[in-house]
Design a protein around this motif. Structure first.
Motif, PDB file in Angstrom:
ATOM      1  N   SER A  28       0.902  -1.244   0.158  1.00  7.19           N
ATOM      2  CA  SER A  28      -0.182   0.060  -0.018  1.00  7.19           C
ATOM      3  C   SER A  28       0.714   1.422   0.074  1.00  7.19           C
ATOM      4  O   SER A  28       0.248   2.293  -0.076  1.00  7.19           O
ATOM      5  CB  SER A  28      -0.939   0.150   1.185  1.00  7.19           C
ATOM      6  N   VAL A 128      -3.743  -2.288   5.978  1.00 11.93           N
ATOM      7  CA  VAL A 128      -4.204  -3.308   5.015  1.00 11.93           C
ATOM      8  C   VAL A 128      -3.014  -3.908   4.483  1.00 11.93           C
ATOM      9  O   VAL A 128      -2.150  -3.350   3.904  1.00 11.93           O
ATOM     10  CB  VAL A 128      -5.080  -2.607   3.993  1.00 11.93           C
ATOM     11  N   ALA A 195     -16.980 -10.625   0.528  1.00  8.22           N
ATOM     12  CA  ALA A 195     -17.335  -9.436   0.897  1.00  8.22           C
ATOM     13  C   ALA A 195     -18.613  -9.449   1.884  1.00  8.22           C
ATOM     14  O   ALA A 195     -18.849  -8.678   2.931  1.00  8.22           O
ATOM     15  CB  ALA A 195     -17.985  -8.404  -0.483  1.00  8.22           C
ATOM     16  N   LYS A 288      -9.510  -9.600   2.618  1.00  6.80           N
ATOM     17  CA  LYS A 288      -9.181  -8.543   1.717  1.00  6.80           C
ATOM     18  C   LYS A 288      -7.896  -8.516   0.837  1.00  6.80           C
ATOM     19  O   LYS A 288      -7.830  -8.438  -0.039  1.00  6.80           O
ATOM     20  CB  LYS A 288      -9.043  -7.097   2.498  1.00  6.80           C
ATOM     21  N   TYR A 292      -7.358  -8.690  -2.960  1.00 10.14           N
ATOM     22  CA  TYR A 292      -6.555  -7.882  -3.891  1.00 10.14           C
ATOM     23  C   TYR A 292      -5.849  -8.992  -4.695  1.00 10.14           C
ATOM     24  O   TYR A 292      -5.269  -8.437  -5.576  1.00 10.14           O
ATOM     25  CB  TYR A 292      -5.679  -7.361  -2.748  1.00 10.14           C
TER      26      TYR A 292
ATOM     27  N   LEU B 247     -13.072  -2.345 -10.526  1.00 18.10           N
ATOM     28  CA  LEU B 247     -12.898  -1.495  -9.136  1.00 18.10           C
ATOM     29  C   LEU B 247     -14.133  -0.333  -9.707  1.00 18.10           C
ATOM     30  O   LEU B 247     -14.562  -0.131 -10.619  1.00 18.10           O
ATOM     31  CB  LEU B 247     -11.876  -0.841  -8.986  1.00 18.10           C
ATOM     32  N   PHE B 253      -6.028   0.071  -5.932  1.00 15.21           N
ATOM     33  CA  PHE B 253      -6.541  -0.344  -4.714  1.00 15.21           C
ATOM     34  C   PHE B 253      -6.696   0.826  -3.605  1.00 15.21           C
ATOM     35  O   PHE B 253      -5.720   1.911  -3.609  1.00 15.21           O
ATOM     36  CB  PHE B 253      -5.878  -1.528  -4.012  1.00 15.21           C
ATOM     37  N   SER B 254      -7.885   0.997  -2.923  1.00 16.78           N
ATOM     38  CA  SER B 254      -7.866   1.907  -1.900  1.00 16.78           C
ATOM     39  C   SER B 254      -7.141   1.576  -0.526  1.00 16.78           C
ATOM     40  O   SER B 254      -6.864   2.208   0.273  1.00 16.78           O
ATOM     41  CB  SER B 254      -9.098   2.547  -1.713  1.00 16.78           C
ATOM     42  N   TYR B 255      -6.835   0.400  -0.405  1.00 13.42           N
ATOM     43  CA  TYR B 255      -6.162  -0.135   0.733  1.00 13.42           C
ATOM     44  C   TYR B 255      -7.072   0.188   1.958  1.00 13.42           C
ATOM     45  O   TYR B 255      -6.549   0.693   3.080  1.00 13.42           O
ATOM     46  CB  TYR B 255      -4.866   0.258   0.968  1.00 13.42           C
ATOM     47  N   ASP B 256      -8.478  -0.191   1.953  1.00 16.95           N
ATOM     48  CA  ASP B 256      -9.203   0.034   2.843  1.00 16.95           C
ATOM     49  C   ASP B 256     -10.361  -0.633   2.722  1.00 16.95           C
ATOM     50  O   ASP B 256     -10.343  -1.519   2.107  1.00 16.95           O
ATOM     51  CB  ASP B 256      -9.506   1.461   3.338  1.00 16.95           C
ATOM     52  N   PHE B 257     -11.413  -0.490   3.724  1.00 15.63           N
ATOM     53  CA  PHE B 257     -12.693  -1.571   3.558  1.00 15.63           C
ATOM     54  C   PHE B 257     -13.896  -0.972   3.147  1.00 15.63           C
ATOM     55  O   PHE B 257     -14.897  -1.472   3.481  1.00 15.63           O
ATOM     56  CB  PHE B 257     -12.703  -2.275   5.158  1.00 15.63           C
ATOM     57  N   SER B 258     -13.626  -0.180   2.328  1.00 14.63           N
ATOM     58  CA  SER B 258     -14.981   0.502   1.541  1.00 14.63           C
ATOM     59  C   SER B 258     -15.035  -0.789   0.403  1.00 14.63           C
ATOM     60  O   SER B 258     -14.406  -1.594   0.149  1.00 14.63           O
ATOM     61  CB  SER B 258     -14.427   1.810   0.838  1.00 14.63           C
ATOM     62  N   ASN B 259     -16.145  -0.451  -0.257  1.00 12.05           N
ATOM     63  CA  ASN B 259     -16.877  -1.234  -1.568  1.00 12.05           C
ATOM     64  C   ASN B 259     -15.895  -0.883  -2.501  1.00 12.05           C
ATOM     65  O   ASN B 259     -16.597   0.117  -3.403  1.00 12.05           O
ATOM     66  CB  ASN B 259     -18.341  -1.080  -1.532  1.00 12.05           C
ATOM     67  N   GLU B 260     -14.885  -1.344  -2.951  1.00  9.13           N
ATOM     68  CA  GLU B 260     -14.144  -0.992  -3.909  1.00  9.13           C
ATOM     69  C   GLU B 260     -14.344  -1.801  -5.303  1.00  9.13           C
ATOM     70  O   GLU B 260     -14.203  -1.381  -6.272  1.00  9.13           O
ATOM     71  CB  GLU B 260     -12.855  -0.807  -3.723  1.00  9.13           C
ATOM     72  N   PHE B 261     -14.618  -3.218  -5.220  1.00  8.12           N
ATOM     73  CA  PHE B 261     -14.902  -4.025  -6.444  1.00  8.12           C
ATOM     74  C   PHE B 261     -16.354  -3.583  -6.927  1.00  8.12           C
ATOM     75  O   PHE B 261     -17.214  -3.484  -5.883  1.00  8.12           O
ATOM     76  CB  PHE B 261     -14.565  -5.257  -6.117  1.00  8.12           C
ATOM     77  N   ILE B 263     -18.517  -5.584  -7.920  1.00  8.11           N
ATOM     78  CA  ILE B 263     -19.296  -6.839  -7.199  1.00  8.11           C
ATOM     79  C   ILE B 263     -20.017  -6.592  -5.923  1.00  8.11           C
ATOM     80  O   ILE B 263     -21.047  -6.499  -5.311  1.00  8.11           O
ATOM     81  CB  ILE B 263     -18.754  -8.159  -7.481  1.00  8.11           C
ATOM     82  N   GLU B 264     -18.841  -5.668  -4.858  1.00 14.56           N
ATOM     83  CA  GLU B 264     -19.253  -5.362  -3.545  1.00 14.56           C
ATOM     84  C   GLU B 264     -20.308  -4.293  -3.473  1.00 14.56           C
ATOM     85  O   GLU B 264     -21.334  -4.547  -2.610  1.00 14.56           O
ATOM     86  CB  GLU B 264     -18.003  -4.772  -2.947  1.00 14.56           C
TER      87      GLU B 264
END
Lengths: 387, 387
Positions: A28, A128, A195, A288, A292, B247, B253-261, B263-264
């Motif tokens: 990251s 992360v 997810a 996660k 990735y 994405l 990648f955002s390297y956090d737990f947000s909905n980034e894909f 499909i999420e």
């Protein structure tokens, strides 16, 4: 001592990246330390240090891959069937290392660890991490143990991802990789399951933005995540065999919301058992990292073929016909890409009804293949025998 | 009026089992009433009353299968593509009825309804119901409408279970059944997904043993249940096409737990949308009814073949190649059992990548088949033309 077991073992610890100047640079971009790695070793390293096999664990695994803690006969390591004297990964011949991944919850630094800068658990402040970061931690351990070149990196599922990552990140540091029931990138369906599991944890009232340590744990959420996981580890066929539509205790419906089908009780049991030993935040971080993982994106500008050109290790890939989490086609894609570059690759798609779990259950069939592959690698390529 | 639409429609209500002596005997043995059924009708019943098609809805459906509320152009009924003037189920020819199931949350008596004996919502006091009980409610409605014999009972998924149940419970009350993407019993894998969804609802802190009405709703739990459902409605292949590993907004990648894909975000959206319109307790009751559904157990002492011997209706079964929730083999089992008894059965396994959702998406391919089947049934068997 149990027959063919490495016997009583203990977990060891190694700490690196202790000073800020030595912090590990994560994928990251964040720099992070200190990092303690929990690991176990079995067998003897030879003088040439060319008989070392690194085992990488899957989502819920740990460093305790073989042998027993305290007393033989207790619950053995998670791959006891495959590792020990005379077994597929023969501790009479090989020196075996296994460590808990960064982000884990079984001794290695992870979200449940204490952040020395605050004195509190990291919780959601833990960075992360990626499969690549896990492998950086393993590489630090291997260097610390004085090993220049691994005979093999072996892993199933997420462990297989680490083996692939090793072959790409440190192509000169391993002679071979054994990639079992794994993938070069998760399908959207697998990301979706991850997810939803994460959602279940995060929406548990006890999760508290990850700062639940020393409080009530988000056990409901973690349990639901684990149940979802277990469905994906089995196959439709194995569920039919193992549970069918059988009821728990009688033949009549109870007309209430108790767990009356055997499959319901099984999932409930698996969920409850898991929360006793696993940290919910680790579940978030590790899933996660798996989501990735994308070899083509990181190493091949979107092309798996281009990415795998970097491989120098001999590759053994195993998949299982009924594995729908990391289906055989994902292994075949890798094999095809490796063959395009005339890499040394061996592939077996093993007939099994056990689904993804087969990698832990079809030990007999795996064992013969792995035994021969390791042996041939050692005889032909290790140490002085290397061409 | 929109072309080929039944246009503006309204929901009607019918109440039965009002006196204790008339209470409906449920499959559990419990007697229950009063029961209000929400229903809609389209087209005209002919004088012979032999042109009636009953549509049965799936888990999240309702009585509003065609047309528009209030204003044409708003969100149409859930099977608008298949029902209307000139469409597969042609309202110029047929009188179409659709009702919300008992236990539902769209007008028919269910756990969110007021229990007249207490003045409170039923909540968990609502009785556990079966697909058979739902069909008993539909039969009461059909009798109330003065119909002796249905031209066809048509349904997809749980609606198909109702069509099968009709053919077994009231074999003389229908000339044909159209069973789409359905099953005679859920596999243990499907029960497992239902069980985890129910677990998510029940462990939501707002569920309060089912008595959450007029309070905060167990939206997190219901949302998770719906997300799991959506994964099972799609196929691996359709997810690849629709979302891949793309994405949300960028390539990094955002390297956090947000909905980034993507499909999420899709699952999150589906989960959030669902909780606005659906009752969590209904989700519990309806999934339980599906889990219980087992034609062989109830009608055949464990034998599907024996059970289906009772069928008198012409049967049309449709399955979809990529449906892994109610896979084609489950339709084929029924077809084989029906053929053993030389029943009048037609079966198509339609090539589609849409998974279980195909029954709502492959309308064009379904339409031609259903149109011909209904037409042939009407021409050859309805009213005076019956042999």
């Amino acid at each position: 001592m149990a027959k063919n077991s490495v016997g009583i073992v203990e977990t060891k610890y190694f700490t690196f990246a202790q000073k800020e100047s030595e912090y590990l640079e994560l994928d990251s971009g964040r720099r992070f330390g200190p990092i303690t790695i929990a690991y176990e070793i079995y067998g003897e390293m030879n003088l040439a240090k060319d008989n070392v096999v690194l085992i990488c664990h899957a989502l819920s695994g740990d460093a305790h891959v073989a042998g027993y803690y305290g007393e033989v006969g207790q619950k053995p390591g998670w791959w006891e069937d495959a590792i020990g004297p005379g077994k597929a990964i023969d501790t009479d011949k090989y020196f075996v290392v296994c460590s808990n991944v960064i982000g884990g919850c079984s001794g290695t630094t992870g979200p449940a660890s204490i952040d020395p800068s605050t004195g509190n658990h990291y919780g959601s402040h833990f960075p992360v991490v990626t499969i690549g970061d896990m492998v950086k931690g393993e590489e630090a351990l291997i260097r610390y143990l004085g090993i220049q070149k691994l005979l093999a990196v072996v892993g199933g599922s997420m462990g297989g991802m680490q083996a692939i990552e090793w072959a790409l990140r440190y192509p000169d540091a391993l002679l071979s990789a054994v990639v079992i029931a794994s993938t070069s990138r998760l399908s959207p369906q697998s990301i979706a399951f991850d997810a939803v599991g994460r959602n279940a944890i995060i929406s548990d009232k006890n999760w508290l933005n990850g700062n639940y340590y020393n409080k009530e744990l988000p056990s409901n959420g973690l349990s639901i995540a684990r149940m979802i996981g277990h469905i994906t580890y089995l196959s439709d066929q194995s569920m039919h065999k193992k549970f069918g539509r059988r009821l728990q205790s009688k033949d009549q419906f109870s007309y209430d919301f108790s767990n009356e089908f055997q499959i319901e009780s099984y999932l409930d049991y698996q969920g409850n058992k898991f929360v006793e030993r696993f940290d919910a935040n680790t579940y978030l971080y590790i899933t996660k990292a798996m989501d990735y993982f994308d070899v083509a994106k990181v190493y091949g500008e979107g092309s798996l073929e281009k990415a795998l050109e970097k491989v120098k290790a001999r590759m053994l890939l195993l998949s299982f016909t009924s594995d729908w989490l990391f289906p055989p086609y994902q292994s075949k894609e890798m094999v095809d890409a490796l063959l395009k570059h005339k890499k040394d690759v061996t592939y077996f798609n093993i007939e099994s009804s056990y689904g993804h779990d087969a990698f832990l259950l079809e030990v007999e069939r795996e064992s013969e293949i792995i035994r021969k592959f390791l042996s041939a690698t050692y005889e032909k390529f290790a140490g002085n025998k290397r061409a």
